[in-house]
Write an enzyme that holds these catalytic residues in place. Structure first.
Site, PDB file in Angstrom:
ATOM      1  N   ALA A 121       0.860  -1.188   0.000  1.00 29.52           N
ATOM      2  CA  ALA A 121       0.000   0.000   0.000  1.00 29.52           C
ATOM      3  C   ALA A 121       0.892   1.232   0.000  1.00 29.52           C
ATOM      4  CB  ALA A 121      -0.893   0.010   1.236  1.00 29.52           C
ATOM      5  N   LYS A 122       0.340   2.343  -0.347  1.00 39.46           N
ATOM      6  CA  LYS A 122       1.052   3.626  -0.203  1.00 39.46           C
ATOM      7  C   LYS A 122       0.010   4.717  -0.208  1.00 39.46           C
ATOM      8  CE  LYS A 122       5.313   4.223  -0.691  1.00 39.46           C
ATOM      9  NZ  LYS A 122       6.404   4.055   0.250  1.00 39.46           N
ATOM     10  N   GLY A 123       0.298   5.780   0.475  1.00 35.96           N
ATOM     11  CA  GLY A 123      -0.664   6.882   0.488  1.00 35.96           C
ATOM     12  C   GLY A 123       0.027   8.180   0.809  1.00 35.96           C
TER      13      GLY A 123
END
Ligand code: NAD
Length: 431
Positions: A121-123
């Site tokens: 994931a990345k945000g």
């Protein structure tokens, strides 16, 4: 500056490259390459081309002067077949939907290559963190946490620090989430301060894994560590820890640098006496007897080059001038894909970022394990377990290099894809 192989638009050097890639393009290209080396159902590769979800939120922020501004926040969740989503949150003006999608895929490969039970994931938030006061950053972080509340959690998606965020940011997220849940939920983020469940050794871990992989690579190509010469670009968290460990283990570190240039001594620097970025920012050259330019560091005739500063520093423009025998990627994406091809043609082995600096996410995993078990590990245990994880990953990648006669980068992606594909095959597609 974005720190991944593909955001080449901000790099002057990479302007000569004909087709700069976005992070998403790079991640998909690497998936395709790995897919061509692995006997995997085509539909699984197709599934992995897309993120499972991308959450996009609006964050209203009350500035200190009373005005209200809107910011865009994102969380891309790529694949959770092997476990909860895991990846950083960045505060940077370059953050957008496509960037987090690409970087989330990247995290899937990174977690799989070191065999962690996580998916990628990345945000982040599209914001210049330097333009905010501490109180504004706290309000932004708490509101962002609230907007992501339904999609993050200790068993679903566990953020960590990235560019522009740090242990304090993680503490605010943990506190906001915990207040809303009416219980203390340490495992909702990693990279926290140790006072609230952060792991010992987390800060040092990416540099330590870079040093471990460097040591193994040198041994593999029969360079005795005690005779090896090393140049390290970047003297921050990754570069300084890697350089100091390699120095401690007997290597001769001839050059280290920060954004202002490099300290250079062909007989070997005393890396412990050079201030790191954290100790005294950008002070590497101010204490040095002999200095050289950053570009010259990349072209030194050394056994091992460890670019550990930012992305896109070895490009089509300078890849032919690299004289190092071996390269370990300390930073994320320091080598553009054009440069990678040039180095491959020149038969310079390159160990990729997804393996080399995976110590960071590995000790994040240890932090999560400690949190959910309400235990605290000693630094010695953290480092021992990290050594085991890294050596297992190194051996898995080395086997692919030997069996398939491919480069280290392709081999690392093959290991990652094989594990992810096996999990997808076992679980199947429902309905
Ligand atoms: P940092 O901010 O602690 O240090 C960066 C260092 O690079 C500083 O010494 C800085 O002066 C130098 N630098 C910056 N721009 C430069 C340039 N153009 N030329 C030469 N030197 C330059 O950063 P860090 O945490 O060590 O991260 C470095 C790289 O490693 C990044 O690509 C990051 O994404 C990656 N990485 C970091 C972690 C982590 O947990 N810290 C984990 C995995 C990967």
């Amino acid at each position: 500056m974005p720190q991944n192989p593909s955001t080449t638009v901000e790099s002057a050097e990479s302007a000569t490259e004909t087709s700069p890639e976005t992070p998403l393009e790079t991640a998909r290209r690497q998936l395709e390459r790995a897919g061509s080396h692995v006997d995997v159902d085509r539909s699984i590769v197709e599934r992995l081309t897309y993120p499972a979800a991308v959450h996009e939120v609006t964050i209203p922020l009350r500035r200190d002067d009373g005005t209200v501004e809107m910011y865009r926040g994102y969380r891309a969740q790529h694949d959770s077949v092997r476990g909860p989503y895991k990846g950083g949150l960045r505060y940077h003006p370059g953050v957008d939907r496509e960037e987090v999608m690409g970087l989330a895929m990247w995290m899937t490969w990174k977690c799989a290559v070191v065999d962690l039970p996580f998916g990628g994931a990345k945000g982040g938030v599209n914001v210049d963190p330097k333009a905010l006061s501490e109180a504004e950053t706290e309000r932004l972080t708490r509101r962002f946490t609230n907007e992501l509340r339904d999609v993050i959690g200790p068993t679903t998606d566990i953020p960590a620090p990235d560019m522009g965020t740090d242990a304090q940011t993680m503490a605010w997220i943990m506190d906001t989430y915990s207040v809303q849940e009416a219980e203390t939920v340490g495992a909702v983020v990693t990279g926290k301060p140790t006072a609230i469940g952060g792991s010992k050794g987390r800060e040092e871990a990416p540099g330590r894994s870079v040093a471990i992989v460097s040591r193994e690579l040198l041994e593999y190509y029969e360079y005795p560590l005690s005779e090896a010469t090393v140049a390290v670009q970047g003297f921050g968290s990754v570069g300084a820890n890697a350089a100091r460990l390699l120095d401690e283990w007997g290597a001769t570190v001839v050059a280290v640098s920060d954004i202002n240039g490099a300290a250079y001594d062909p007989d070997g620097l005393d890396t412990s006496s050079i201030p790191t970025h954290g100790e005294e920012p950008e002070a590497v050259t101010s204490h040095a007897e002999e200095t050289i330019e950053n570009e010259a560091l990349l072209e030194l005739d050394v056994d091992l080059l460890v670019p550990s500063a930012v992305g896109n520093v070895i490009t089509e423009a300078n890849a032919s001038n690299v004289r190092a025998d071996l390269i370990v990627e300390g930073a994320n994406g320091p080598i553009t894909s054009h440069a990678d091809s040039i180095l491959a043609e020149r038969e310079i082995p390159v160990v990729p970022d997804i393996l080399a600096n995976a110590g960071g996410v590995t000790v994040s995993y240890f932090e999560w394990v400690q949190d959910i078990n309400h235990r605290t590990w000693s630094l010695q245990r953290v480092n021992q377990e990290l050594e085991t994880v890294m050596i297992d990953a190194w051996n898995a990648v080395r086997q692919e290099v030997e069996q398939k006669d491919i480069g280290w980068r392709d081999a690392a992606y093959v290991v990652a894809l094989s594990r992810i594909a096996a999990a997808h095959e076992s679980r199947g597609l429902w309905p």
